[in-house]
Each structure stands twice: as structure tokens, then as C-alpha cells.
Enzyme design. Structure first.
Site, mmCIF file in Angstrom:
data_model
loop_
_atom_site.group_PDB
_atom_site.id
_atom_site.type_symbol
_atom_site.label_atom_id
_atom_site.label_comp_id
_atom_site.label_asym_id
_atom_site.label_seq_id
_atom_site.Cartn_x
_atom_site.Cartn_y
_atom_site.Cartn_z
ATOM 1 N N LYS A 23 43.316 19.997 33.925
ATOM 2 C CA LYS A 23 43.684 18.993 32.904
ATOM 3 C C LYS A 23 42.561 17.960 32.861
ATOM 4 O O LYS A 23 42.519 17.031 33.668
ATOM 5 C CB LYS A 23 45.005 18.340 33.315
ATOM 6 C CG LYS A 23 45.838 17.767 32.166
ATOM 7 C CD LYS A 23 45.181 16.697 31.355
ATOM 8 C CE LYS A 23 45.174 15.342 32.009
ATOM 9 N NZ LYS A 23 44.346 14.353 31.262
ATOM 10 N N GLU B 229 40.599 11.531 45.149
ATOM 11 C CA GLU B 229 39.243 10.968 45.096
ATOM 12 C C GLU B 229 39.323 9.779 44.152
ATOM 13 O O GLU B 229 39.356 9.948 42.936
ATOM 14 C CB GLU B 229 38.247 12.001 44.552
ATOM 15 C CG GLU B 229 38.144 13.275 45.368
ATOM 16 C CD GLU B 229 37.212 13.141 46.557
ATOM 17 O OE1 GLU B 229 36.757 12.018 46.858
ATOM 18 O OE2 GLU B 229 36.956 14.166 47.205
ATOM 19 N N CYS C 152 32.128 6.442 40.729
ATOM 20 C CA CYS C 152 33.012 5.994 41.818
ATOM 21 C C CYS C 152 32.207 5.473 42.992
ATOM 22 O O CYS C 152 32.609 4.528 43.658
ATOM 23 C CB CYS C 152 33.911 7.138 42.259
ATOM 24 S SG CYS C 152 32.980 8.620 42.661
ATOM 25 N N GLU D 296 36.741 -3.064 41.683
ATOM 26 C CA GLU D 296 35.845 -2.094 41.056
ATOM 27 C C GLU D 296 35.689 -2.458 39.580
ATOM 28 O O GLU D 296 36.669 -2.536 38.847
ATOM 29 C CB GLU D 296 36.451 -0.696 41.177
ATOM 30 C CG GLU D 296 35.530 0.396 40.710
ATOM 31 C CD GLU D 296 36.177 1.771 40.808
ATOM 32 O OE1 GLU D 296 37.337 1.921 40.388
ATOM 33 O OE2 GLU D 296 35.506 2.701 41.293
HETATM 34 P P1 NAD Z 1 42.586 7.493 35.352
HETATM 35 O O1 NAD Z 1 43.305 7.472 36.631
HETATM 36 O O2 NAD Z 1 43.056 6.661 34.235
HETATM 37 O O3 NAD Z 1 42.493 8.985 34.757
HETATM 38 C C1 NAD Z 1 42.038 10.068 35.516
HETATM 39 C C2 NAD Z 1 42.773 11.315 35.091
HETATM 40 O O4 NAD Z 1 44.168 11.142 35.356
HETATM 41 C C3 NAD Z 1 42.658 11.641 33.599
HETATM 42 O O5 NAD Z 1 42.574 13.037 33.437
HETATM 43 C C4 NAD Z 1 43.995 11.150 33.056
HETATM 44 O O6 NAD Z 1 44.403 11.820 31.893
HETATM 45 C C5 NAD Z 1 44.916 11.458 34.206
HETATM 46 N N1 NAD Z 1 46.152 10.668 34.206
HETATM 47 C C6 NAD Z 1 46.366 9.432 33.657
HETATM 48 N N2 NAD Z 1 47.648 9.055 33.862
HETATM 49 C C7 NAD Z 1 48.253 10.054 34.557
HETATM 50 C C8 NAD Z 1 49.557 10.238 35.081
HETATM 51 N N3 NAD Z 1 50.527 9.328 34.908
HETATM 52 N N4 NAD Z 1 49.819 11.369 35.776
HETATM 53 C C9 NAD Z 1 48.848 12.286 35.968
HETATM 54 N N5 NAD Z 1 47.599 12.177 35.472
HETATM 55 C C10 NAD Z 1 47.293 11.070 34.780
HETATM 56 O O7 NAD Z 1 41.117 7.132 35.776
HETATM 57 P P2 NAD Z 1 39.904 6.830 34.834
HETATM 58 O O8 NAD Z 1 39.960 5.423 34.403
HETATM 59 O O9 NAD Z 1 39.810 7.886 33.806
HETATM 60 O O10 NAD Z 1 38.688 7.067 35.856
HETATM 61 C C11 NAD Z 1 38.078 6.024 36.484
HETATM 62 C C12 NAD Z 1 38.486 5.962 37.935
HETATM 63 O O11 NAD Z 1 38.195 7.198 38.584
HETATM 64 C C13 NAD Z 1 37.684 4.935 38.694
HETATM 65 O O12 NAD Z 1 38.536 4.176 39.514
HETATM 66 C C14 NAD Z 1 36.729 5.761 39.543
HETATM 67 O O13 NAD Z 1 36.280 5.128 40.694
HETATM 68 C C15 NAD Z 1 37.527 6.974 39.814
HETATM 69 N N6 NAD Z 1 36.651 8.109 40.142
HETATM 70 C C16 NAD Z 1 36.584 8.535 41.432
HETATM 71 C C17 NAD Z 1 35.731 9.570 41.797
HETATM 72 C C18 NAD Z 1 35.668 10.056 43.218
HETATM 73 O O14 NAD Z 1 35.162 11.136 43.451
HETATM 74 N N7 NAD Z 1 36.152 9.313 44.188
HETATM 75 C C19 NAD Z 1 34.961 10.185 40.828
HETATM 76 C C20 NAD Z 1 35.046 9.743 39.518
HETATM 77 C C21 NAD Z 1 35.914 8.698 39.187
#
Ligand code: NAD
Length: 482
Positions: free
Chosen positions: A178, A253, A287, A384
Site C-alpha cells: 500500500k 520505521e 527520516c 522532526e
Molecule cells: P504517514 O504516517 O502519514 O504515512 C505513511 C503511510 O501510512 C502512507 O502510506 C499512508 O497512506 C499510511 N497511513 C496513513 N494513515 C494510516 C492509517 N490510519 N493506517 C494505516 N496506514 C496509514 O507518514 P508521512 O507523513 O507520509 O511520512 C513522513 C514520516 O515518515 C516522517 O515522520 C518520517 O520520518 C517517516 N519516515 C521514516 C523512515 C524510516 O525508515 N525510519 C523513512 C521514511 C519516512
């Protein structure tokens, strides 16, 4: 190969080896222009049900029957095909995420490298025989979990698909992917490439969609045996809670506020270019971004002068112009970063990049900003930002540096710059982080190096061989034979 080319309009999701029409669509925007870029499927909870069912069926079909060597060969073929279409993938990712083209190209290469690595590793991971009482033979087997769910964010779609789906497939799992609603074009392209490379039906199922719908349905699905989530802390917590109801293991992650610690004896010529790059790469939407630069008080002046000059030379513009920095991914992300910067009004600016004059006014651009932040408790030093913003924090002693570095909720990556070997060893032990780099940062992506966090940065490890352990389950067999 039938391939999404821009502007993309595709209605189809991949379930059980069949591309089938999705009832609803969602729009993706081009961050460089703020204009519509693509119409893609908006998968539903019912689509997730079907995808999980198809993934389960694949466990009993050709994919489940494939031996480890064959799985590895398929992954290797996917990796080769990825490189053959590098130009197309790079443009899709650049336009969809807003990242400069050269950075998107690096992501294509990283995806291919993950597939090469996990393709090669698939038949090199094994159980052990264990010494036990006389009259027994005891050994362990590494088995796939079964159906794995992969919820991927928008910032590095290709890299994250490579490290999570690549490792899960290598261990023989069937995946439901997804991708994020902000950027999912390369995920769609990846599924096409995997199919072309001969990945059996149902081994990879793709349902683009909105987090609260398809994402929530996947996290809560009782037919999923393992979840890999990369994204924000609040969503990760929701995913873990949903998975807990089904007693399903989760790799989280999450975010970071990663420190780079520059001691008095640091080689600044080596450190400074990397420090700036690690802050503004992907417009800071990384991240492991080096968002906090801790500098020994005796080197503050020099570091600020040199980093300030580097910032002044940074140009921000459309992804395809391939400058040092592109736009943020969405209007929402720009709003969040602007809000952080509004709270930084009392902080002194040590350097700022420039948005080029011909960047479209409707694009989501933010000028990279370097701030002096004497208070490590300031929100800019704790939260962040996920934008091109770095704070510089002074320290006097090694103990103080450790306390500041470890003084946030996060613990993803840390960097230490010092010529003292003894200090390097002390710092590596003292820092609370999943990865510590000594006189380096990121080690060029390090596909081979286990990656993950402690604290609110998450738990579990992806990348390297550790991911293969995470995407498999250990069975102990004890045979009593006298
Ligand atoms: P997000 O949590 O909003 O979304 C990430 C994913 O989760 C998307 O596919 C989204 O559709 C899905 N999602 C959203 N709500 C959901 C729910 N209720 N249930 C299940 N899935 C759901 O994050 P974002 O804003 O898109 O990404 C940024 C964040 O990701 C930052 O905090 C960043 O640090 C983190 N990140 C971490 C890593 C790592 O490897 N540690 C890598 C990349 C990004």
C-alpha cells in the site's frame, strides 16, 4: 512492458496476477508546479481483502513452491529490469515526489541494488543445528511469515519498496503493498516490472489508496502475518495497535531528529559538505536527515561561516531542473514546515538558500534554512521538521554532547566527527541510535547495513541480513532418536 508514462491515468490495481479496474480514483499533484499530475486508483478495504486472499493463495501456488534459489533469480531479474528503465523511473519519482532528478536516479539505483542484494541473499540464509542431549538432533528452520503487509510513505517510495518488499519476497512471503496517496507512481511501475520479470501471480499485490482506508484495512487485517510500516509516529502507533489485535509482528520505521556531533578536532573539510547534504537531501524530507548539528563551542564560528556560505549557494527549483533542492511533496507538508519556521522567529539565521526566480509560483517551495539554536529544548531542536531546516547547537564537553544528542524522543541515526579513536568508541557506545557513523554519514545508503530506530524512531530492523530474519519466522525441530 506496458508502463505508466506521464501524465499518468491508470485505473488498475494488481491482485493475484491480474490488473483489474478500481472503482474509485484519486489525484496526485506535481509538487514543482502544484498542478495535477496523475489519476490513480483509490483502493478500498474490500480491495485489501481480495489482495490478502490472493497473497495467501500464492503461498500455496507457484510462489510458495519456488525454492530459495528461484526466488533469488526472480529478484535479480527484477533488479536488472529496474536499471533498464532507469530514465522512466527517475522521471516518475522526480515529478511525483518533487525530488531533483539526480536524487531520483540515485533512488532507482538503490532499488536495483536492494533487489541485487536480496536476490543474492535469498538462498544463503539458513537455520542451525543445535547441540542438545544425547539421543536428539535439533535444528532450526527459517520460514516465511506468509502474507506480509507493506505500508510505504511518499518520501523514498522506491528505496523503501526495495528494502521491505525485496527482503520479504526473498524469504518467500507474499506481499500486499500500500503506497502513499501523495506519491505512488513508481510503486505502480515496480509492480509492472516485477510481473515482467516473472514474479508469480499473487506474490506481489498492489493497492494504492488513502491511509485511513486501504492502509487501516491492511493493518487490521486478520489474514496478514507481518506488517512493515514506514511513516510518522502517530500513524505507526495506530498500525501497531491494529496489528496487536491480531497478535501480528510489526516493523516500525518512524521519524528522527538525528544529531551530527562535530568535536574540536574534527576534519571540517570532510564533514561540512556531508552535513549540508544530509540536511537538505530530498528537501529535508528524510527520516535520517541530519537535522541537528552539535558543534564544539571552539569551532562554532568556523562551522557557521562555512555552512552559511554553503547554504547561500543552494538553489531551490523544479525537480526536473535538477538543482540542489526541490519543492516539498505537498501543500500540507509546506504548511507544516512553514509552521515550524514561524516558531523559529527568535532564532538567528546562519544561512539560507534561494528559490530560483523561474520556479512556478504554485509549487511548494521552501528556502533551505540554517538556524543557530542555543537551547536544545527549543521545539526546532526537538521536533522532526521534515523540511530543509537544520539547527546548530553549541556544546562544551563530551558529556554535554551526549546528553544533547540523546535528549529527544527519537533515536534513528547519529554521526560523530572526531580524529580521536578513543572518543569515537566512547561515543558509539553512548549514543542512543540505531546507526552511528564515525567520520561519515549514511555510508552511501548502505543497503547491507541494518537500519532502524530506538525510542519513537521505531523498532525492528530493515536492510542487510537483519531484514531477512525479521521477514521470517524461526522454527525449532527437536528429533529424539535414541
Ligand atoms: P504517514 O504516517 O502519514 O504515512 C505513511 C503511510 O501510512 C502512507 O502510506 C499512508 O497512506 C499510511 N497511513 C496513513 N494513515 C494510516 C492509517 N490510519 N493506517 C494505516 N496506514 C496509514 O507518514 P508521512 O507523513 O507520509 O511520512 C513522513 C514520516 O515518515 C516522517 O515522520 C518520517 O520520518 C517517516 N519516515 C521514516 C523512515 C524510516 O525508515 N525510519 C523513512 C521514511 C519516512
Amino acid at each position: 512492458m506496458s508502463f505508466p508514462t506521464l501524465p499518468v491515468e491508470t485505473r488498475e490495481i494488481l491482485i493475484g496476477g491480474r490488473w483489474r479496474r478500481c472503482g474509485r480514483m484519486m489525484e496526485l499533484s506535481d509538487p514543482s508546479t502544484g498542478q495535477p499530475l496523475a489519476q490513480v486508483p483509490r483502493g478500498s478495504a474490500e480491495d485489501i481483502d481480495e489482495a490478502v486472499e490472493a497473497a495467501r493463495a500464492a503461498q500455496h501456488g507457484a510462489w510458495g513452491m519456488a525454492d530459495a534459489t528461484e526466488r533469488g533469480r526472480v529478484l535479480t531479474r527484477i533488479g536488472k529490469l529496474v536499471l533498464e528503465v532507469e530514465d522512466v523511473l527517475a522521471e516518475l519519482e522526480a515529478r511525483d515526489v518533487g525530488k531533483p532528478l539526480a536524487q531520483a536516479r540515485a533512488d532507482v539505483k538503490a532499488l536495483a541494488r536492494y533487489l541485487e542484494f536480496y536476490g543474492g541473499a535469498a538462498d544463503k540464509i539458513h537455520g542451525e543445528t543445535l547441540p542438545f542431549r544425547n539421543g536428539y538432533t535439533v535444528y532450526t528452520l527459517r520460514e516465511p511469515h506468509g502474507v506480509t503487509g507493506h505500508i510505504v510513505p511518499w518520501n523514498y517510495p522506491m528505496q523503501i519498496i526495495g528494502r521491505s518488499v525485496g527482503a520479504a519476497l526473498a524469504m518467500g512471503n507474499s506481499c500486499v503493498l500500500k503506497p502513499a496517496e501523495e506519491a505512488c507512481l513508481t510503486a505502480i511501475a515496480f509492480a509492472r516490472i516485477a510481473e515482467e520479470a516473472g514474479l508469480p501471480a499473487g506474490a506481489l499485490n498492489l493497492v494504492p489508496g488513502v491511509g485511513e482506508e486501504a492502509g487501516a484495512a491492511l493493518s487490521a487485517h486478520p489474514g496478514v502475518n507481518h506488517l512493515s510500516f514506514t511513516g510518522s509516529v502517530p500513524t505507526g502507533s495506530l498500525v501497531q495497535a491494529a496489528a496487536a489485535k491480531n497478535v501480528v509482528p510489526v516493523t516500525l520505521e518512524l521519524g528522527g531528529k538525528s544529531p551530527q556531533i562535530v568535536f574540536a578536532d574534527a576534519d571540517l573539510d570532510a564533514a561540512l559538505p556531508l552535513l549540508v547534504k544530509a540536511g537538505i537531501q530530498n528537501a529535508g524530507q528524510t527520516c535520517s536527515a541530519a537535522s541537528r548539528i552539535l558543534v564544539h563551542a571552539s569551532r562554532m564560528g568556523e562551522v557557521l561561516d562555512r555552512m552559511g556560505a554553503a547554504y547561500a549557494a543552494l538553489r531551490v527549483g523544479p525537480a526536473m531542473a535538477d538543482l540542489e533542492c526541490g519543492p516539498l511533496v505537498s501543500a500540507r507538508q509546506k504548511h507544516l514546515v512553514d509552521r515550524h519556521l514561524a516558531r523559529a522567529k527568535t532564532l538567528e539565521i546562519a544561512g539560507q538558500g534561494e528559490i530560483v526566480a523561474d520556479a512556478p509560483k504554485e509549487g511548494w517551495y521552501v528556502a533551505p534554512t540554517l538556524l543557530i539554536c542555543p537551547d536544545p529544548q527549543h521545539s526546532l531542536a526537538q521536533e522532526e521538521v521534515f523540511g530543509p531546516v537544520q539547527v546548530v547547537i553549541p556544546f562544551e564537553t563530551e558529556e554535554e554532547a551526549v546528553a544533547i544528542a540523546n535528549g529527544t524522543d527519537y533515536g534513528l541515526v547519529a554521526g560523530v566527527w572526531t580524529e580521536s579513536g578513543a572518543r569515537q568508541m566512547r561515543m558509539a557506545k553512548a549514543l542512543r541510535a540505531g546507526q552511528v557513523f564515525l567520520n561519515d554519514y549514511g555510508a552511501g545508503g548502505g543497503v547491507e547495513l541494518p537500519f532502524g530506530g530506538v525510542g519513537k524512531s521505531g523498532h525492528g530492523r530493515e536492510k542487510g541480513f537483519e531484514a531477512l530474519y525479521g521477514f521470517s519466522s524461526l522454527k525449532t525441530v527437536a528429533a529424539k532418536h535414541g
